[in-house]
Design an enzyme around this catalytic site. Structure first.
Site, PDB file in Angstrom:
ATOM      1  N   VAL A   1       0.838  -1.193   0.000  1.00 50.40           N
ATOM      2  CA  VAL A   1       0.000   0.000   0.000  1.00 50.40           C
ATOM      3  C   VAL A   1       0.874   1.244   0.000  1.00 50.40           C
ATOM      4  O   VAL A   1       1.865   1.315   0.729  1.00 50.40           O
ATOM      5  CB  VAL A   1      -0.915   0.018   1.243  1.00 50.40           C
ATOM      6  CG1 VAL A   1      -1.678   1.333   1.340  1.00 50.40           C
ATOM      7  CG2 VAL A   1      -1.879  -1.157   1.213  1.00 50.40           C
ATOM      8  N   CYS A   2       0.490   2.232  -0.811  1.00 51.57           N
ATOM      9  CA  CYS A   2       1.141   3.543  -0.777  1.00 51.57           C
ATOM     10  C   CYS A   2       0.065   4.604  -0.939  1.00 51.57           C
ATOM     11  O   CYS A   2      -1.131   4.309  -0.884  1.00 51.57           O
ATOM     12  CB  CYS A   2       2.214   3.664  -1.858  1.00 51.57           C
ATOM     13  SG  CYS A   2       1.563   3.733  -3.544  1.00 51.57           S
ATOM     14  N   ALA A   3       0.470   5.849  -1.160  1.00 52.17           N
ATOM     15  CA  ALA A   3      -0.501   6.935  -1.213  1.00 52.17           C
ATOM     16  C   ALA A   3      -1.372   6.879  -2.470  1.00 52.17           C
ATOM     17  O   ALA A   3      -2.597   7.003  -2.393  1.00 52.17           O
ATOM     18  CB  ALA A   3       0.211   8.282  -1.121  1.00 52.17           C
TER      19      ALA A   3
ATOM     20  N   GLU B   1      -0.519   4.603  -5.489  1.00 49.37           N
ATOM     21  CA  GLU B   1      -0.391   3.336  -6.212  1.00 49.37           C
ATOM     22  C   GLU B   1       0.999   3.099  -6.775  1.00 49.37           C
ATOM     23  O   GLU B   1       1.525   1.981  -6.707  1.00 49.37           O
ATOM     24  CB  GLU B   1      -1.404   3.227  -7.368  1.00 49.37           C
ATOM     25  CG  GLU B   1      -1.326   1.962  -8.178  1.00 49.37           C
ATOM     26  CD  GLU B   1      -2.262   1.965  -9.385  1.00 49.37           C
ATOM     27  OE1 GLU B   1      -1.738   2.033 -10.512  1.00 49.37           O
ATOM     28  OE2 GLU B   1      -3.503   1.905  -9.196  1.00 49.37           O
TER      29      GLU B   1
ATOM     30  N   MET C   1      -4.036   4.720  -1.133  1.00 50.51           N
ATOM     31  CA  MET C   1      -4.896   5.248  -0.082  1.00 50.51           C
ATOM     32  C   MET C   1      -5.862   6.306  -0.603  1.00 50.51           C
ATOM     33  O   MET C   1      -6.902   6.561   0.006  1.00 50.51           O
ATOM     34  CB  MET C   1      -4.036   5.824   1.044  1.00 50.51           C
ATOM     35  CG  MET C   1      -3.213   4.783   1.795  1.00 50.51           C
ATOM     36  SD  MET C   1      -4.229   3.519   2.639  1.00 50.51           S
ATOM     37  CE  MET C   1      -4.852   4.465   4.035  1.00 50.51           C
TER      38      MET C   1
END
Length: 375
Positions: A72-74, A76, A100
């Site tokens: 998971v990141c901000a 993609e 996110m």
């Protein structure tokens, strides 16, 4: 090995079903500590993306081979790169599609009950933000409550149900998320209702939500004059639907109560909040099913993913409803409050119609968890 994408819908189902999931979150530590994907059986490893630019060898041993893994990141991009490196290292992993940003915007509709005359009520769970909105459907008509800015989701859902949205309500002027009420009303021709005591600075036309109003949705009469319930805001209004459901807005939650400080009026409104919770709500049937506008922690979700509880049970178990001493109550809701929502003043101005930020700015303003509650 190849990497796979995992959607917010899939992650939501895992939360609802209490499945296991291992999350490798590659955002900065502060962002992770402030806001992450919560699941009852989720495990986590937070390693910032920049610490992995030279390789993932040091973390491969920390990632389980017997669990499903999602990176998971901000937004993609970073998660795809890390997932590819892990895949090259022999692991089978997924990345969260849209990051996110997508997680914050996902709405999951859950049917919460039947109404007399064949009507239905649906709860839209904004799982990543803790927002809850509602659609009441009866005889081809629909009413929306506390809609988010992701308006197409409601419009498409109503179309699938072959229902026309005729009324849109906001229980109060929101400070944690941007309302989709006006936009939906503009697209559908529906009447947009807003409590006038919260609307003294708005720049647009609306229908005043006042005592004595009565709105009919198909075969279901919604009495909106029953409970003027100030405290979170001076205009906060609750709804009793079909004499069975209490839409409590941001006044009462399952595990907490609303905060009175987001308009800078905590000392002035704390008395209103206590009066609403300890007097007005006490006069209602304990059999009413409370449907709040937010949830704070994942434990508040029922087995089907919905958020609800009988009013009588909340009076027995919710700490905020069981503080006999008024000074202690005042201290709870005016001191040691959680951080205020991100950009809450800008969000209030947006909901007043004073500013009109673009979509990227709106997303940035809303990033973060629910912070409307006091526990």
């Amino acid at each position: 090995m190849t990497i796979h994408e995992m959607t917010s819908i899939e992650v939501t189902k895992k939360i609802f079903n209490k499945e296991e999931l291992f999350i490798l979150d590659v955002r900065n530590e502060n962002d992770f500590q402030d806001w992450k994907i919560d699941g009852e059986n989720f495990d986590y490893l937070n390693v910032p993306y920049f610490d992995l630019l030279d390789g993932v060898e040091e973390i491969i041993g920390k990632i389980p081979a017997d669990k499903e893994v999602v990176v998971v990141c901000a937004k993609e991009g970073s998660s795809i790169m890390v997932a590819e490196m892990l895949s090259e290292g022999g692991l089978s992993v997924s990345y969260l599609k849209g990051g996110m940003k997508a997680w914050s915007e996902h709405l999951e509709p859950v049917k919460v009950g039947e109404l007399q005359g064949g009507g239905e009520i649906y709860q839209f769970v904004r799982i990543g933000k803790g927002c809850l909105s509602y659609m009441v459907v009866s005889n081809g008509e629909a009413a929306l409550f506390d809609a988010t800015r992701m308006t197409d989701i409601y419009l498409d859902f109503a179309e699938r149900l072959d229902a026309k949205i005729t009324h849109v309500f906001d229980t109060h002027l929101h400070a944690d998320h941007i309302s989709g009420g006006r936009t939906i009303a503009g697209k559908t021709g529906a009447t947009y209702w807003l409590p006038p005591k919260d609307a003294t600075e708005v720049t647009f036309d609306y229908q005043p939500l006042e005592d004595g109003n009565e709105v009919t949705i198909g075969n279901t009469t919604i009495n909106i004059d029953a409970i003027y319930s100030p405290g979170h805001t001076i205009g906060s209004t609750s709804f009793v639907v079909d004499k069975k459901y209490l839409l409590s807005g941001d006044i009462l939650f399952i595990d907490s109560i609303g905060r009175p400080d987001l308009a800078g009026m905590a000392e002035d409104w704390v008395g209103d909040l206590r009066e609403t919770l300890y007097s007005r709500y006490k006069e209602l049937s304990e059999e009413l099913i409370v449907l709040p506008a937010h949830f704070m922690i994942i434990d508040e979700l029922n087995d089907d993913g919905s958020v609800s509880e009988k009013l009588g049970i909340l009076f027995a178990k919710n700490h905020g409803l069981n503080i006999e001493d008024e000074k202690e109550f005042r201290k709870l809701v005016t001191e040691n409050l959680p951080p205020q929502p991100n950009a809450y003043q800008e969000i209030r101005k947006t909901n007043m119609g004073k500013i009109n930020p673009d979509i990227d700015k709106q997303r940035e303003m809303e990033i973060g968890p629910n912070r409307c509650a006091v526990r």
